[in-house]
Design an enzyme around this catalytic site. Structure first.
Site, PDB file in Angstrom:
ATOM      1  N   SER A   1       0.834  -1.210   0.000  1.00  0.00           N
ATOM      2  CA  SER A   1       0.000   0.000   0.000  1.00  0.00           C
ATOM      3  C   SER A   1       0.867   1.258   0.000  1.00  0.00           C
ATOM      4  O   SER A   1       2.055   1.218   0.343  1.00  0.00           O
ATOM      5  CB  SER A   1      -0.872  -0.023   1.263  1.00  0.00           C
ATOM      6  OG  SER A   1      -1.722   1.083   1.329  1.00  0.00           O
TER       7      SER A   1
ATOM      8  N   LYS B   1       7.573   7.286  16.207  1.00  0.00           N
ATOM      9  CA  LYS B   1       8.356   7.843  15.099  1.00  0.00           C
ATOM     10  C   LYS B   1       9.627   8.526  15.612  1.00  0.00           C
ATOM     11  O   LYS B   1      10.679   8.468  14.966  1.00  0.00           O
ATOM     12  CB  LYS B   1       7.493   8.804  14.278  1.00  0.00           C
ATOM     13  CG  LYS B   1       6.333   8.098  13.565  1.00  0.00           C
ATOM     14  CD  LYS B   1       6.825   6.984  12.634  1.00  0.00           C
ATOM     15  CE  LYS B   1       5.724   6.351  11.814  1.00  0.00           C
ATOM     16  NZ  LYS B   1       6.226   5.335  10.890  1.00  0.00           N
TER      17      LYS B   1
ATOM     18  N   ASP C   1       4.559  -7.542   3.525  1.00  0.00           N
ATOM     19  CA  ASP C   1       3.421  -6.860   4.139  1.00  0.00           C
ATOM     20  C   ASP C   1       2.562  -7.931   4.805  1.00  0.00           C
ATOM     21  O   ASP C   1       2.667  -9.109   4.472  1.00  0.00           O
ATOM     22  CB  ASP C   1       2.589  -6.114   3.083  1.00  0.00           C
ATOM     23  CG  ASP C   1       1.787  -4.958   3.672  1.00  0.00           C
ATOM     24  OD1 ASP C   1       2.149  -3.789   3.423  1.00  0.00           O
ATOM     25  OD2 ASP C   1       0.789  -5.223   4.385  1.00  0.00           O
TER      26      ASP C   1
ATOM     27  N   ASP D   1       4.641 -10.253   9.203  1.00  0.00           N
ATOM     28  CA  ASP D   1       4.138  -9.379  10.267  1.00  0.00           C
ATOM     29  C   ASP D   1       5.359  -8.749  10.931  1.00  0.00           C
ATOM     30  O   ASP D   1       6.072  -9.415  11.684  1.00  0.00           O
ATOM     31  CB  ASP D   1       3.316 -10.189  11.273  1.00  0.00           C
ATOM     32  CG  ASP D   1       2.773  -9.320  12.408  1.00  0.00           C
ATOM     33  OD1 ASP D   1       3.171  -8.143  12.530  1.00  0.00           O
ATOM     34  OD2 ASP D   1       1.931  -9.827  13.173  1.00  0.00           O
TER      35      ASP D   1
ATOM     36  N   TYR E   1       1.616   7.635  18.165  1.00  0.00           N
ATOM     37  CA  TYR E   1       2.268   7.624  16.854  1.00  0.00           C
ATOM     38  C   TYR E   1       3.585   8.427  16.899  1.00  0.00           C
ATOM     39  O   TYR E   1       4.624   7.956  16.436  1.00  0.00           O
ATOM     40  CB  TYR E   1       1.301   8.232  15.836  1.00  0.00           C
ATOM     41  CG  TYR E   1       1.767   8.222  14.402  1.00  0.00           C
ATOM     42  CD1 TYR E   1       1.717   7.058  13.641  1.00  0.00           C
ATOM     43  CD2 TYR E   1       2.234   9.386  13.794  1.00  0.00           C
ATOM     44  CE1 TYR E   1       2.130   7.057  12.322  1.00  0.00           C
ATOM     45  CE2 TYR E   1       2.647   9.388  12.465  1.00  0.00           C
ATOM     46  CZ  TYR E   1       2.583   8.220  11.732  1.00  0.00           C
ATOM     47  OH  TYR E   1       2.994   8.214  10.418  1.00  0.00           O
TER      48      TYR E   1
HETATM   49  P1  NAP Z   1      -0.574   2.572   4.328  1.00  0.00           P
HETATM   50  O1  NAP Z   1      -1.063   2.963   2.993  1.00  0.00           O
HETATM   51  O2  NAP Z   1      -1.566   2.219   5.395  1.00  0.00           O
HETATM   52  O3  NAP Z   1       0.485   1.384   4.144  1.00  0.00           O
HETATM   53  C1  NAP Z   1       1.066   0.758   5.262  1.00  0.00           C
HETATM   54  C2  NAP Z   1       1.170  -0.737   4.977  1.00  0.00           C
HETATM   55  O4  NAP Z   1       1.846  -1.352   6.095  1.00  0.00           O
HETATM   56  C3  NAP Z   1      -0.203  -1.406   4.855  1.00  0.00           C
HETATM   57  O5  NAP Z   1      -0.233  -2.314   3.775  1.00  0.00           O
HETATM   58  C4  NAP Z   1      -0.326  -2.098   6.187  1.00  0.00           C
HETATM   59  O6  NAP Z   1      -1.198  -3.204   6.168  1.00  0.00           O
HETATM   60  C5  NAP Z   1       1.111  -2.523   6.417  1.00  0.00           C
HETATM   61  N1  NAP Z   1       1.307  -2.967   7.792  1.00  0.00           N
HETATM   62  C6  NAP Z   1       0.738  -2.476   8.914  1.00  0.00           C
HETATM   63  N2  NAP Z   1       1.110  -3.200   9.966  1.00  0.00           N
HETATM   64  C7  NAP Z   1       1.910  -4.192   9.510  1.00  0.00           C
HETATM   65  C8  NAP Z   1       2.577  -5.276  10.123  1.00  0.00           C
HETATM   66  N3  NAP Z   1       2.481  -5.517  11.448  1.00  0.00           N
HETATM   67  N4  NAP Z   1       3.336  -6.087   9.353  1.00  0.00           N
HETATM   68  C9  NAP Z   1       3.417  -5.876   8.026  1.00  0.00           C
HETATM   69  N5  NAP Z   1       2.784  -4.896   7.378  1.00  0.00           N
HETATM   70  C10 NAP Z   1       2.040  -4.050   8.123  1.00  0.00           C
HETATM   71  O7  NAP Z   1       0.297   3.746   4.963  1.00  0.00           O
HETATM   72  P2  NAP Z   1       1.337   4.786   4.282  1.00  0.00           P
HETATM   73  O8  NAP Z   1       0.728   6.111   4.389  1.00  0.00           O
HETATM   74  O9  NAP Z   1       1.853   4.271   3.001  1.00  0.00           O
HETATM   75  O10 NAP Z   1       2.471   4.735   5.394  1.00  0.00           O
HETATM   76  C11 NAP Z   1       3.722   4.089   5.198  1.00  0.00           C
HETATM   77  C12 NAP Z   1       4.677   4.582   6.266  1.00  0.00           C
HETATM   78  O11 NAP Z   1       4.838   5.996   6.125  1.00  0.00           O
HETATM   79  C13 NAP Z   1       4.174   4.355   7.694  1.00  0.00           C
HETATM   80  O12 NAP Z   1       5.264   3.996   8.519  1.00  0.00           O
HETATM   81  C14 NAP Z   1       3.624   5.720   8.090  1.00  0.00           C
HETATM   82  O13 NAP Z   1       3.642   5.922   9.479  1.00  0.00           O
HETATM   83  C15 NAP Z   1       4.598   6.624   7.363  1.00  0.00           C
HETATM   84  N6  NAP Z   1       4.105   7.980   7.128  1.00  0.00           N
HETATM   85  C16 NAP Z   1       2.983   8.197   6.379  1.00  0.00           C
HETATM   86  C17 NAP Z   1       2.559   9.507   6.185  1.00  0.00           C
HETATM   87  C18 NAP Z   1       1.330   9.842   5.380  1.00  0.00           C
HETATM   88  O14 NAP Z   1       0.911  11.024   5.400  1.00  0.00           O
HETATM   89  N7  NAP Z   1       0.743   8.899   4.673  1.00  0.00           N
HETATM   90  C19 NAP Z   1       3.268  10.579   6.734  1.00  0.00           C
HETATM   91  C20 NAP Z   1       4.391  10.308   7.497  1.00  0.00           C
HETATM   92  C21 NAP Z   1       4.812   9.005   7.675  1.00  0.00           C
HETATM   93  P3  NAP Z   1      -2.697  -2.982   6.762  1.00  0.00           P
HETATM   94  O15 NAP Z   1      -3.415  -2.194   5.697  1.00  0.00           O
HETATM   95  O16 NAP Z   1      -3.189  -4.365   6.924  1.00  0.00           O
HETATM   96  O17 NAP Z   1      -2.558  -2.211   8.039  1.00  0.00           O
END
Ligand code: NAP
Length: 262
Positions: free
Chosen positions: A20, A160, A41, A63, A156
């Site tokens: 994702s 981080k 993932d 996981d 959160y």
């Molecule tokens: P996302 O679209 O929700 O993608 C995160 C992926 O990680 C999902 O497929 C999720 O699966 C998977 N995941 C969650 N828990 C897991 C586990 N225990 N083992 C394996 N996979 C797992 O989120 P994103 O926005 O791309 O975020 C990616 C990273 O960027 C994260 O660390 C987030 O904190 C960071 N980030 C995002 C933003 C933003 O604005 N989007 C900003 C700053 C930092 P599920 O769908 O099953 O949970």
């Protein structure tokens, strides 16, 4: 020096969170830049969809909150490709929201397990292999929350900030072994994570709910922009590539200028 240093031809790159958002974009960008991928993932269906978007890759359901699962991921990468050159610890959740006074222990445990222990296990397993190889680049994903201290996001933000200091300690330990460790702290990016609050029961996104959040976050950027997953994937590509060979222990901040720490 050459622009070719920004490519990652034949490097073996493990990407967690690859089903994702930012993780998927990272997989696509690294693949376009020549990497051979190990996609990880917990969301197996969407992991398979990402697998179809890239060239040379295997998918390993993982996981990240479980040490044994991350150990198996790295073992599979080594048994399939013989080495690990890049480890991108992208998987994360945004949970345990609300004021500090209302956060319960189970929610806190969940976010610590995925966002903090998950990255720790990724760094640990990758460092073991890369240390023996005497080369490698580890990239951890933190968040602009490490600079902003946003009310309602204690769980959160704590995880981080932990990722940012873990990065520096791992860089200190990895440097003498030839392993670089860096961090990316993204600003607001439109992904399934940030769309969650605007999602209808059928899974589609309600734009009328999403747009006010996007507008609010956009106004916090001096560029008047929110980010795209590729903005973060490009920063990860740089840190994965030999173009960043003199960078370690650093946090890159693709955040539209929402925070500009010295
Ligand atoms: P996302 O679209 O929700 O993608 C995160 C992926 O990680 C999902 O497929 C999720 O699966 C998977 N995941 C969650 N828990 C897991 C586990 N225990 N083992 C394996 N996979 C797992 O989120 P994103 O926005 O791309 O975020 C990616 C990273 O960027 C994260 O660390 C987030 O904190 C960071 N980030 C995002 C933003 C933003 O604005 N989007 C900003 C700053 C930092 P599920 O769908 O099953 O949970």
């Amino acid at each position: 020096m050459s622009v070719e240093q920004f490519r990652v031809d034949d490097k073996v790159a493990v990407v967690t969170g690859a089903a994702s958002g930012i993780g998927r974009a990272t997989a696509v960008v690294l693949s376009e830049a020549g990497a051979r991928l190990v996609l990880a993932d917990r969301d197996e269906y969407n992991l398979e969809q990402t697998l179809k978007m890239v060239d040379e890759a295997i998918a390993v359901p993982t996981d990240v909150s479980k040490q044994a699962s991350v150990g198996k991921l790295i073992d599979e990468a080594v048994s399939h490709y013989g080495r690990v050159d890049v480890m991108a610890n992208v998987a994360g959740i945004m949970d345990a929201g609300g004021p500090i006074t209302s956060i319960d222990e189970a929610a806190l445990d969940r976010i610590l397990a995925v966002n903090l222990k998950g990255v720790f296990f990724g760094v640990q397993a990758a460092l073991r292999v890369m240390g023996e190889q005497r080369s490698g680049s580890i990239i951890n994903v933190a968040s602009a929350a490490i600079d902003a201290a946003p009310a309602g996001l204690a769980g959160y933000s704590m995880t981080k900030a932990g990722v940012a200091i873990l990065t520096r300690v791992a860089a200190a330990e990895g440097g003498p072994l030839g392993v670089r460790v860096n961090c990316v702290a993204p600003g607001f990016i439109v992904t399934p994570m940030t769309q969650r609050g605007a999602r209808r029961d059928d899974g589609t996104v309600d734009d009328a709910k999403m747009q006010p959040l996007v507008d609010f976050m956009r106004k916090r950027s001096v560029l008047d922009k929110v980010g795209d997953p590729t903005d973060i994937a490009n920063a990860i590509l740089y840190l994965a590539s030999d173009a960043s060979q003199f960078m370690t222990g650093q946090t890159l901040r693709p955040n539209g200028g929402t925070a500009m720490p010295a």
